[in-house]
Design an enzyme around this catalytic site. Structure first.
Site, mmCIF file in Angstrom:
data_model
loop_
_atom_site.group_PDB
_atom_site.id
_atom_site.type_symbol
_atom_site.label_atom_id
_atom_site.label_comp_id
_atom_site.label_asym_id
_atom_site.label_seq_id
_atom_site.Cartn_x
_atom_site.Cartn_y
_atom_site.Cartn_z
ATOM 1 N N GLY A 147 8.802 6.787 -8.465
ATOM 2 C CA GLY A 147 9.883 7.301 -9.317
ATOM 3 C C GLY A 147 11.024 7.752 -8.424
ATOM 4 O O GLY A 147 12.202 7.661 -8.810
ATOM 5 N N GLY A 193 -5.070 2.035 -2.375
ATOM 6 C CA GLY A 193 -4.337 3.135 -2.994
ATOM 7 C C GLY A 193 -3.119 3.451 -2.160
ATOM 8 O O GLY A 193 -2.852 2.793 -1.150
ATOM 9 N N CYS A 194 -2.349 4.432 -2.593
ATOM 10 C CA CYS A 194 -1.125 4.792 -1.866
ATOM 11 C C CYS A 194 -0.861 6.273 -2.053
ATOM 12 O O CYS A 194 -0.972 6.783 -3.171
ATOM 13 C CB CYS A 194 0.042 3.979 -2.411
ATOM 14 S SG CYS A 194 1.634 4.406 -1.661
ATOM 15 N N HIS A 220 0.803 -3.187 3.722
ATOM 16 C CA HIS A 220 1.143 -2.119 2.772
ATOM 17 C C HIS A 220 2.350 -1.315 3.287
ATOM 18 O O HIS A 220 3.292 -1.057 2.542
ATOM 19 C CB HIS A 220 -0.097 -1.221 2.600
ATOM 20 C CG HIS A 220 0.082 -0.079 1.660
ATOM 21 N ND1 HIS A 220 -0.635 0.042 0.488
ATOM 22 C CD2 HIS A 220 0.894 1.004 1.708
ATOM 23 C CE1 HIS A 220 -0.257 1.146 -0.138
ATOM 24 N NE2 HIS A 220 0.658 1.759 0.592
ATOM 25 N N GLU A 221 2.315 -0.960 4.564
ATOM 26 C CA GLU A 221 3.417 -0.154 5.130
ATOM 27 C C GLU A 221 4.697 -0.973 5.241
ATOM 28 O O GLU A 221 5.796 -0.460 4.994
ATOM 29 C CB GLU A 221 3.022 0.429 6.493
ATOM 30 C CG GLU A 221 1.788 1.335 6.496
ATOM 31 C CD GLU A 221 1.793 2.393 5.406
ATOM 32 O OE1 GLU A 221 2.879 2.886 5.044
ATOM 33 O OE2 GLU A 221 0.713 2.717 4.892
ATOM 34 N N HIS A 239 6.517 -0.985 2.046
ATOM 35 C CA HIS A 239 7.285 0.235 1.782
ATOM 36 C C HIS A 239 8.706 0.133 2.350
ATOM 37 O O HIS A 239 9.642 0.698 1.796
ATOM 38 C CB HIS A 239 6.594 1.458 2.405
ATOM 39 C CG HIS A 239 5.536 2.063 1.528
ATOM 40 N ND1 HIS A 239 5.763 2.471 0.233
ATOM 41 C CD2 HIS A 239 4.231 2.338 1.765
ATOM 42 C CE1 HIS A 239 4.662 2.967 -0.285
ATOM 43 N NE2 HIS A 239 3.694 2.902 0.622
HETATM 44 ZN ZN LIG Z 1 1.747 3.493 0.361
#
Ligand SMILES: [Zn+2]
Length: 203
Positions: free
Chosen positions: A20, A120-121, A163-164, A167
């Site tokens: 968000g 997950g994160c 994953h990183e 981001h």
């Molecule tokens: Zn993450």
């Protein structure tokens, strides 16, 4: 090695930004060459390492601390081996990853093979889902704290890196997940507690 952190209400935060927050959806900027060895950037690296260890997680990207910069920190400590059943550790191709810090990293996929596992994160606290990731990737960039400028990663370490890296491009695992597998990781405790349970954001 618990690391104590003071609460910060301006970036770089000592907590994880949550889904968000627009910072998680923007494409992070490269760290300018003349800033790479600055005290400011070294301090951010140190803070990212501290947050990673305080929260006992395996990866942090700068946008997760509110900074839209292309910086990632990863670590999969040896002591995690005891925390997973042996079958899970092997099935997920987990292995020790020493502290790894990259500024302005680039990623190359070196195996088209994909594995699907639960992921997950820290910026989507309390949930997890099945995500397919490439088995092998190569990361190149400016390494800090002893990290080489090029690193080949496999299995779970390659997953952490993908994953990183996502981001840094405003991508979160929920964009890649098998939607039907999305789950609240504490759904059983919520039932057991009669619905009186919270998702903890502070640890
Ligand atoms: Zn993450």
């Amino acid at each position: 090695m618990p690391v104590e952190l003071v609460a910060r209400t301006a970036p770089p935060y000592n907590h994880f930004t949550q889904i968000g927050d627009p910072v998680l959806r923007q494409c992070a900027e490269e760290v300018a060459e003349d800033r790479i060895d600055s005290q400011e950037i070294n301090d951010v690296v140190e803070q990212m390492v501290n947050v990673l260890r305080h929260y006992d997680c395996v990866g942090v990207a700068a946008p997760q601390l509110g900074l839209p910069l292309r910086m990632i920190v990863m670590e999969f400590r040896e002591d995690k081996r005891e925390r997973f059943p042996k079958e899970i550790y092997e099935q997920r191709k987990m292995s020790t990853l020493p502290l790894t810090v990259f500024i302005n990293p680039k990623m190359e996929i070196i195996s088209e093979t994909k594995h699907t596992h639960l992921e997950g994160c820290m910026s989507v606290r309390g949930y997890s889902a099945q995500v397919a990731r490439y088995d092998r990737v190569r990361i190149t960039g400016i390494g800090k704290l002893g990290t080489p400028s090029e690193l080949d990663l496999e299995g779970w370490s390659a997953r952490i890196a993908q994953h990183e890296m996502d981001h840094l491009n405003g991508i979160v695992y929920i964009d890649r997940m098998d939607v039907s597998s999305f789950n609240c990781i504490t759904w059983q405790q919520i039932n057991a507690a009669g619905g009186r349970a919270n998702i903890p954001f502070d640890k």
